[in-house]
Design an enzyme around this catalytic site. Structure first.
Site, short mmCIF file in Angstrom:
data_model
loop_
_atom_site.label_atom_id
_atom_site.label_comp_id
_atom_site.label_asym_id
_atom_site.label_seq_id
_atom_site.Cartn_x
_atom_site.Cartn_y
_atom_site.Cartn_z
N GLU A 141 34.69 56.00 55.41
CA GLU A 141 34.73 55.73 53.97
C GLU A 141 33.38 55.18 53.51
O GLU A 141 32.89 54.20 54.08
CB GLU A 141 35.85 54.72 53.69
CG GLU A 141 36.15 54.55 52.23
CD GLU A 141 37.41 53.73 51.97
OE1 GLU A 141 38.13 54.07 51.04
OE2 GLU A 141 37.66 52.76 52.71
N LYS A 165 45.95 35.84 46.99
CA LYS A 165 44.53 35.50 47.11
C LYS A 165 43.71 36.71 46.63
O LYS A 165 43.79 37.79 47.20
CB LYS A 165 44.13 35.19 48.55
CG LYS A 165 42.70 34.65 48.62
CD LYS A 165 42.12 34.68 50.01
CE LYS A 165 41.43 35.97 50.33
NZ LYS A 165 40.19 36.26 49.57
N PRO A 166 42.90 36.51 45.57
CA PRO A 166 41.99 37.59 45.15
C PRO A 166 40.81 37.67 46.10
O PRO A 166 40.54 36.73 46.86
CB PRO A 166 41.54 37.15 43.76
CG PRO A 166 41.68 35.66 43.75
CD PRO A 166 42.77 35.30 44.73
N SER A 167 40.07 38.75 46.03
CA SER A 167 38.84 38.86 46.82
C SER A 167 37.92 37.69 46.48
O SER A 167 37.84 37.25 45.32
CB SER A 167 38.14 40.17 46.47
OG SER A 167 36.83 40.15 46.99
N GLU A 177 48.00 48.95 51.59
CA GLU A 177 47.30 50.02 50.87
C GLU A 177 45.86 49.93 51.31
O GLU A 177 45.13 49.03 50.90
CB GLU A 177 47.47 49.80 49.37
CG GLU A 177 47.33 51.08 48.56
CD GLU A 177 45.90 51.43 48.25
OE1 GLU A 177 45.19 51.90 49.19
OE2 GLU A 177 45.47 51.25 47.12
N PRO A 219 41.87 43.32 46.39
CA PRO A 219 40.46 43.70 46.64
C PRO A 219 39.57 43.49 45.41
O PRO A 219 40.04 43.13 44.33
CB PRO A 219 40.59 45.19 46.93
CG PRO A 219 41.70 45.63 46.03
CD PRO A 219 42.66 44.48 45.93
N1 LIG Z 1 42.67 54.86 41.59
C1 LIG Z 1 43.29 53.63 41.99
C2 LIG Z 1 42.89 53.29 43.37
C3 LIG Z 1 43.40 52.00 43.81
C4 LIG Z 1 42.66 51.53 44.99
O1 LIG Z 1 41.45 51.64 45.15
#
Ligand SMILES: NCCCC=O
Length: 477
Positions: A379, A176-178, A249, A151
């Site tokens: 969010e 792959k990066p953002s 994640e 991200p």
């Molecule tokens: N504080 C680390 C959070 C990682 C993802 O946003």
């Protein structure tokens, strides 16, 4: 068109996309184009996966010591070039230069050092005769080629969270990066090439289509992303077609439960710091504050005051606590959340853009929101904290758990038993007590529910990048 172009790193070389196409990379402090990046398509992804596949046998069979030594050299190279890496990261994201150097860069090398150690400490069940005349043992092996998508909020660290355990365990990687933050990922990949055989770590730049193709490709045995819940669901669905392993994640909406025995001043300071760090663009941000009725009004005032003391600003300004939002869409999302505030809620501080260019947004505290409001359920991923008033422990717990997310949470109280009760019942992958947001290489990071599954960091994260094989041998009587 800007002069600088971020290239792909494939099979040990910096290369343009096969089509020669690029896209604009925007400086979020100005909203203007400052560089270009390779726009990768199917041919680039095929090449990157072919390189990773070819490199797998050598890297996967390298000894843990050899892999560990390579990771230690990468850690050292990061330390030697940390000023340059930090400058690249801050230019790409608008993060404050000194704070990022102090708060993020130390982890970059430390994560590599931790996983260099983990590479040499694989654990498993003891070999033995679990059936008469037969000896069984377990091999822990790398999974193979892994596809990863990272991200824009912490481009460098999130890349390291993904590649360090994968490489330590003997996998090869295509990442792959953002699209908005390719700079530090391509730089780190370039740095790594000196210490890794060609093809072990490949980076392809591109947009969502590139990411989709990377996940859907037939080569990887596993795909891992840090991203939104929607992206995670799409990845899980795409991966299901050929049963790839998935490591997700995703988003968060951390409850921050403040009981009336908490130290108001220090809690307000700590929560504002953890809610506004990185402009609140953090899946663990202290964003959803629940305060017990007896101290509610005093706490809202203290939180608003603390937030005002943590301003947004330009990267080189030493007073800056956080930089701009990452992109125009994110600014619109955050502004929209505040602009649509229901009548029963109010703005204690902030609530507006700052500066007439770039994507800066003021530190913002909202109060009076109700549990079903979108500002509580969705969010925000910006410098916005909400405050709700609760009566007792049961209500705090019910509201805290009543969201789709399950990544992180915190409890603020002097009552140890209450903190223990809450930490048992909070349905989140992390519970902090009288603090919020710190992390360490040794401890797992990962969520429940729609925040995904699989752990980053720690021995658990390392094991996620291994597979287990049972070997049984007939040994006679
Ligand atoms: N504080 C680390 C959070 C990682 C993802 O946003």
């Amino acid at each position: 068109m800007a002069d600088q172009t971020f290239k792909n790193v494939i099979n040990g070389e910096l290369v343009d996309s096969a089509s020669g196409e690029t896209y604009d990379v925007i400086d979020p402090t100005t909203g203007e184009v400052y560089a270009q990046a390779a726009r990768s398509g199917d041919e680039d992804i095929d090449r990157a996966y072919a390189a990773a596949d070819a490199a797998f046998e050598g890297w996967g069979y390298a000894t843990p010591q050899d892999r560990s030594n390579a990771l230690l050299k990468i850690a050292q190279a990061i330390e030697e070039r940390v000023e340059e890496i930090n400058a690249v990261e801050c230019k790409d994201t608008g993060k404050p230069v000194q704070l990022t150097m102090d708060e993020e860069m130390p982890y970059a090398s430390d994560h590599f050092k931790f996983f260099a150690g983990a590479a040499r400490l694989l654990e498993g069940k003891a070999a033995g005769e679990y059936m008469a005349d037969h000896t069984s043992w377990v091999r822990r092996e790398p999974i193979g080629v892994v596809g990863q998508v990272t991200p824009w909020n912490y481009p460098l660290l999130m890349m390291i969270w993904k590649i360090a355990p994968a490489l330590a365990a003997g996998n090869t990687v295509v990442l792959k990066p953002s699209d908005t933050t390719p700079a530090s990922s391509t730089l780190l990949a370039e740095i790594c090439q000196e210490f890794l055989p060609p093809g072990v770590l490949n980076v392809v730049c591109g947009d969502r289509d590139t990411g989709r193709a990377l996940v859907a490709h037939k080569t990887p045995q596993m795909v891992a992303i840090t991203g939104s819940v929607r992206a995670g669901m799409q990845v899980a669905e795409a991966a299901s077609h050929d049963l790839k392993r998935v490591h997700l994640e995703l988003g968060g909406k951390a409850p921050v439960v403040v009981f009336d025995d908490a130290d108001i001043a220090s809690a307000a300071e700590g929560i504002a710091g953890a809610g506004l760090f990185n402009a609140g663009q953090d899946c663990t941000a202290a964003t959803r504050v629940l305060v017990q009725a007896g101290i509610h009004d005093e706490f809202v005032a203290a939180l608003a005051e603390a937030a005002q003391g943590m301003p947004t600003g330009l990267p080189d300004d030493e007073a800056t606590y956080y930089g701009p939002l990452n992109n125009a869409n994110q600014l619109a999302h955050v502004s929209g959340m505040v602009d649509r505030l229901p009548d029963h809620a109010s703005i204690a501080t902030g609530g507006a853009r700052k500066f007439d260019r770039g994507y800066f947004y003021e530190p913002t505290v909202l109060s009076g929101l109700q549990q079903t409001d979108e500002q509580i359920q969705t969010e925000i991923f910006g410098p916005v904290m909400t405050v709700q008033k609760f009566d007792d422990e049961a209500q705090a717990l019910a509201w805290a758990n009543d969201v789709q997310y399950g990544l992180s949470s915190s409890v603020w109280t002097k009552d140890h038993a209450r903190a223990m009760r809450m930490s048992r019942k909070l349905d989140f992958g992390a519970v902090w007590i009288n603090t919020h947001i710190p992390f360490v290489s040794e401890m797992p990071h990962g969520g429940f529910k729609h925040s995904g599954y699989g752990k980053d960091l720690s021995g658990y994260g390392f094991e996620d990048y291994t597979r287990i094989k049972h070997v049984m041998s007939f040994i006679g009587e």
